[in-house]
Design an enzyme around this catalytic site. Structure first.
Site, PDB file in Angstrom:
ATOM      1  N   TYR A   1       0.837  -1.191   0.000  1.00  0.00           N
ATOM      2  CA  TYR A   1       0.000   0.000   0.000  1.00  0.00           C
ATOM      3  C   TYR A   1       0.886   1.260   0.000  1.00  0.00           C
ATOM      4  O   TYR A   1       1.723   1.428   0.906  1.00  0.00           O
ATOM      5  CB  TYR A   1      -0.893  -0.050   1.250  1.00  0.00           C
ATOM      6  CG  TYR A   1      -1.513   1.241   1.718  1.00  0.00           C
ATOM      7  CD1 TYR A   1      -1.350   1.662   3.031  1.00  0.00           C
ATOM      8  CD2 TYR A   1      -2.296   2.025   0.877  1.00  0.00           C
ATOM      9  CE1 TYR A   1      -1.928   2.827   3.493  1.00  0.00           C
ATOM     10  CE2 TYR A   1      -2.877   3.199   1.330  1.00  0.00           C
ATOM     11  CZ  TYR A   1      -2.696   3.602   2.640  1.00  0.00           C
ATOM     12  OH  TYR A   1      -3.262   4.758   3.109  1.00  0.00           O
TER      13      TYR A   1
ATOM     14  N   ILE B   1      -6.702  -5.116   8.174  1.00  0.00           N
ATOM     15  CA  ILE B   1      -7.821  -4.192   8.010  1.00  0.00           C
ATOM     16  C   ILE B   1      -8.863  -4.646   6.995  1.00  0.00           C
ATOM     17  O   ILE B   1      -9.993  -4.174   7.031  1.00  0.00           O
ATOM     18  CB  ILE B   1      -7.290  -2.784   7.685  1.00  0.00           C
ATOM     19  CG1 ILE B   1      -8.340  -1.736   8.008  1.00  0.00           C
ATOM     20  CG2 ILE B   1      -6.830  -2.682   6.247  1.00  0.00           C
ATOM     21  CD1 ILE B   1      -7.872  -0.315   7.777  1.00  0.00           C
TER      22      ILE B   1
ATOM     23  N   ASP C   1      -1.212  -6.155   9.425  1.00  0.00           N
ATOM     24  CA  ASP C   1      -2.303  -5.223   9.160  1.00  0.00           C
ATOM     25  C   ASP C   1      -3.452  -6.020   8.568  1.00  0.00           C
ATOM     26  O   ASP C   1      -3.391  -6.445   7.417  1.00  0.00           O
ATOM     27  CB  ASP C   1      -1.825  -4.133   8.181  1.00  0.00           C
ATOM     28  CG  ASP C   1      -2.911  -3.100   7.905  1.00  0.00           C
ATOM     29  OD1 ASP C   1      -2.605  -2.115   7.215  1.00  0.00           O
ATOM     30  OD2 ASP C   1      -4.052  -3.286   8.355  1.00  0.00           O
TER      31      ASP C   1
END
Lengths: 533, 445
Positions: free
Chosen positions: A247, A334, A332
């Protein structure tokens, strides 16, 4: 990811208050010093180099591009924005008296103030200037560069219309001191909210693992959650290993203020971009040779931008690696609730459930921006098995606490397990439908996507359309897609992908009709690419 | 049986293990004592009364009344537009309507004597974040900010912990009511220079915490001239600007700049928040108002780590743009705080205790130096301990505010009901009477 959306009339140019670095002043002083000290042949040794030096500087200044308007956003002008910054600062240095230049900001700030030069941000800016609207602006730029989920708002709106009054202000009318939202709250979140989030995370991950609220620290979004962890786990100059592609926001979020470095660990399409321990080991050793201390590995699982899951085996291998090198793992997760495939998501927490030792090195980041589509409300979670990290992180949350009325509202929503179950199932169905439609559309154009089963995007291989198999070729295609096809997709190079030609396309901000239009626009550009190759 | 090999524990950063968060100081220790034994009128009348927390509870009824009659601000029921846009809104510019409302509220507090441009308002989750953000932007690790003493204990953490920036104190003392003098400014600057530390700016709190006094116009002018001469920044934390008892007595740095037609203003940055004036610290609303374009741009980008919930922005935009509400609120809040202040000053005076003459804030600056056994920091902490454990009042010792003179204490009065304040004053009375009796006993022997 916070979306930057500069206004068209806001001047982002740096001319009014330049940095005024001492660099240009030094360019004047150093040659002069040489002359004064009379080293070597006075004329040959100093005047001629000085003269050459001055003429070179003059040449550079004359040949920089003219200052753009107050909207320095289109890709071809991005380099001119950077040069514009330097030109204005040198100008002010020459003209000021007393202490050199106008009042300066820190060097940390100077680098942040620079105009965005990553295609990721440039693309987002272009959409803000000229956003597509089916009725009002059908020739605008269609947004496929923001991983936002707009598919299930109707469900949330319905819940709100049936539930809000009670949830924010308390059942017995408005009493701020009793409902408890006005005064100071624990900076790491209300315990009730932690309990609700622990339940939510477990539900969203298929109840394969349970989360303990006392191991949770809440903060205003996953962005500060990640930054807080960096501050706790690494000193300035230390590094994290990050599998690519990753990302683009990590480069900013993890490095800006912490001084931490990100070392890419390249993954390949032949492995479907799943990290190999060999590559990890190589990257670790190379980094160490450069004298940089590796403090941890950052993985995103489900991954962004590819959208695949890390298999259980890989998670075990990562854990072994981290133990062997005595480093941390930040996972992560998410997108854990944005699964649409049939594979099973395995959280790091689930792996640790079975292991009874050495959990101190594992930390999970979560948030409500993707799975519950509420990025504006700012809800992020740090879930750690390390008591000292929890203690430090908790103190750091005072710089980024979640607003109390928002916590109140969400406690009700997130604890409504029946509603959440309906939401998860509907969400999964709708993401899958959109995914299948989009991927099929691309397939018709001869564009294949990587195997994925989660996230709000697909990872498309457009290498067949690029003229040269390189980053340059990829960016040329990106430029065509942005300025001719008028769609904003994220090129793999912005995600540090080592193989050129891959693009992340977010499809959950689109309607089904939009998908048709997007495919059609790509087709037109694809045809021109095929003709010219 | 396997041999247990102890794994080397995985290391943490210096930030994580340092104590720069300062939470081991008496300022925070008192809170712990309160948490363990909190006063409650009915259930725990002999508990510790919290007078160390600068929170404003005197005007909740006004906020509640507004929210009751304007429920569309806090709910998205049927017919309430804009929910999905709001829920998706994570633009670090912040809601324009909210920025406009904040700018107008700040203007109203200053009686219209200064103008604020919504485009210069940067939103952060609280003034704590605003101060830290500004420090990241204005100074590099190892640089310093000059801060007049006594100052809010939280600055040690907020300005220094993650930023790596130092604080060099500008010493103020009671000889001139703790006002900042040009000599003190120069002395602090020289002190930093002597230590080879680069000074990047001056940070003032106006009205001052813990003094509870507004800074005079002439002093503000001097400070502004000083920072201009040294070519450094000026951060003015005006978080208590709406808590000045009389509107005309507060001069904001914004007024000074306007009077000078904004010459040299690009070095000035104002911090504000709704935690004190509006009594809503739980909402986490802070702002940076900067006259420097680059600082505005950078602060805005950096605010992505500390955004205000869009739901909260939406709610407060509606409240703060309601001129009728804000005018009434500001006026009423001022009056009530003034009344409280007078009550506590009278109460303390009748117990034989004097305070610095204050005109703002949620606290008073109490002088207990005559009571010290020894005029030292230890003497002060001994007294503070008695106050905490015998009198059962948590007040903040001046040493935690870096005050150079021992014996001063900050006492908060707005975070409790009037009845509780009466109880606290009574306890102080009793304590002073007891001391008087003991002293008389000793002197008569």
């Amino acid at each position: 990811m916070t979306r930057p959306r500069p206004r068209t009339n806001e001047s982002e140019s740096e001319t009014r208050n330049p940095t005024g670095g001492g660099a240009t002043a030094m360019r004047l002083i150093v040659p002069l010093q040489g002359v004064v000290q009379g080293r070597g042949g006075l004329i040959l040794g100093t005047l001629i180099p000085c003269a050459l030096f001055y003429f070179f500087q003059l040449y550079l200044k004359r040949h920089r591009s003219p200052k753009p308007g107050s909207n320095p956003t289109s890709p071809s002008q991005s380099s001119s924005n950077l040069s514009d910054l330097q030109r204005s600062s040198s100008r002010s240095n020459l003209s000021s008296r007393g202490s050199i230049g106008p009042v300066q900001v820190s060097s940390r700030a100077s680098s942040i103030a620079k105009p965005n030069d990553s295609p990721y941000y440039i693309g987002l800016d272009r959409v803000s200037e000229d956003p597509y609207d089916r009725l009002d602006n059908p020739n605008g730029v269609i947004q496929l560069g923001l991983s936002e989920n707009r598919l299930c708002f109707d469900l949330i709106e319905k819940w709100l219309s049936e539930n809000t009054k009670d949830s924010v202000m308390g059942r017995d009318g408005v009493d701020l001191s009793i409902s408890g939202i006005a005064p100071y709250q624990p900076s790491d979140g209300l315990m009730e909210f932690k309990v609700a989030m622990a339940g939510f995370m477990s539900q969203v991950m298929g109840r394969a693992v349970s989360f303990d609220p006392s191991q949770m620290v809440l903060t205003a979004g996953a962005t500060p959650a990640l930054e807080i962890l960096c501050f706790c786990l690494a000193d300035p100059g230390n590094a994290f290993l990050v599998p690519t592609p990753y990302y683009p926001g990590f480069d900013r979020d993890m490095r800006w203020r912490t001084g931490v470095e990100l070392i890419p660990v390249h993954c390949r399409s032949t492995d479907n971009f799943i990290i190999s321990i060999t590559a990890l080991d190589q990257a670790f050793n190379q980094t160490r040779k450069r004298g940089i201390k590796v403090r941890g590995i950052l993985i995103s699982n489900p991954s962004n931008p590819v959208g695949n899951l890390l298999p259980r085996e890989t998670l075990y291998n990562l854990l072994d690696f981290a133990r062997e090198k005595n480093i941390h793992i930040v996972s992560d997760e998410i997108f854990a609730g944005s699964m649409y495939g049939s594979e099973e998501f395995v959280s790091m927490a689930e792996i640790l459930d079975m292991e009874d030792i050495d959990k101190n090195r594992i930390h999970i980041v979560y948030g409500l921006s993707k799975d519950l589509a509420l990025p504006g409300f700012r809800v992020g979670v740090i879930y750690s098995f390390n008591e000292s990290v929890l203690v430090a992180a908790k103190k750091l949350t005072r710089f980024s606490s979640i607003s109390a009325p928002t916590q109140r509202l969400l406690i009700s929503m997130v604890s409504d397990t029946r509603f959440i179950q309906e939401y998860i199932e509907t969400n999964k169905k709708r993401i899958r439908e959109m995914h299948d439609l989009f991927v099929e559309g691309l397939k018709q154009l001869g564009i294949k996507c990587a195997q994925s089963c989660a996230g709000l995007y697909c990872w498309a291989d457009m290498s067949g359309l690029i003229s040269s198999y390189s980053e340059k070729g990829e960016l040329e295609l990106w430029d065509k897609l942005l300025n001719i096809a008028k769609i904003n997709v994220t090129p793999g190079s912005a995600c540090h992908c080592i193989e050129p030609g891959w693009f992340r396309c977010c499809f959950t901000t689109l309607s089904q009709e939009d998908v048709v239009i997007v495919i059609e626009r790509i087709r037109k550009v694809a045809e021109t690419c095929k003709i010219s190759s | 049986m396997a041999i247990e090999i102890e794994q080397p524990s995985v290391g943490l950063s210096k930030v994580a293990v340092s104590d720069t968060h300062g939470e081991d100081s008496p300022y925070f220790a008192g809170w712990k004592a309160y948490d363990e034994n909190p006063y409650d009128e009915l259930n725990n009348p002999s508990g510790v009364i919290q007078m160390g927390l600068a929170e404003n509870q005197v005007s909740f009824d006004l906020l509640e009344a507004f929210l009751e009659t304007h429920s569309e601000a806090s709910s998205w029921g049927k017919g309430a537009p804009g929910f999905r846009e709001n829920a998706l809104f994570q633009d670090y510019h912040g809601l324009l309507s909210f920025r406009k409302a904040m700018a107008s509220f700040m203007e109203q507090i200053r009686g219209g004597r200064a103008k604020f441009d919504p485009e210069r308002v940067v939103l952060t989750a609280g003034a704590t974040a605003a101060n830290e953000l500004l420090t990241f932007i204005l100074a590099d690790p190892g640089d310093a900010l000059l801060v007049p003493t006594p100052y809010y204990p939280g600055f040690d953490r907020d300005l220094r912990w993650r930023t790596g920036v130092k604080i060099v104190p500008i010493h103020c003392d009671s000889s001139n009511n703790f006002q900042i003098t040009p000599q003190a400014l120069e002395a602090a600057y020289s002190e930093a220079e002597a230590m080879n530390i680069k000074v990047r700016g001056v940070l003032i709190t106006n009205p001052s915490n813990p003094l509870g006094v507004t800074i005079q116009r002439s002093v503000l002018e001097e400070i502004f001239d000083f920072v201009t001469r040294k070519n450094i920044h000026l951060v003015s934390d005006e978080i208590y600007s709406g808590s000045v008892f009389s509107s005309s007595e507060f001069i904001s740095i914004a007024e000074i700049l306007e009077a000078r037609q904004y010459k040299n203003s690009e070095r000035v940055h104002i911090v504000y928040s709704l935690s004190k004036d509006l009594g809503l610290p739980g909402f986490r609303v802070g702002t940076i108002y900067s006259y420097n374009d680059k600082v505005v741009t950078t602060a805005r980008r950096m605010s992505s780590f500390t955004l205000i919930s869009s739901q909260t922005q939406y709610l407060l935009a509606s409240m703060l743009s309601n001129k009728e509400f804000t005018e009434n609120y500001i006026k009423t809040n001022r009056e009530r705080l003034r009344k409280r202040y007078n009550m506590i000053i009278e109460g303390l005076r009748s117990a034989g205790i004097e305070c610095l003459k204050g005109n703002a804030g949620l606290f008073c600056w109490m002088n207990l130096s005559p009571l010290l056994e020894k005029p030292t920091r230890e003497g002060e902490l001994t007294l503070w301990n008695s106050m905490l454990h015998e009198v059962k009042l948590n007040i903040s010792p001046g040493s935690s505010c870096h005050c150079s003179e021992p014996g001063w204490f900050r006492v908060c009065f707005a975070n409790m009901s009037e009845q509780t304040l009466e109880v606290a004053l009574k306890r102080i009375h009793t304590f002073m009477e007891k001391r008087e009796r003991v002293r008389n006993l000793i002197s008569s022997q």
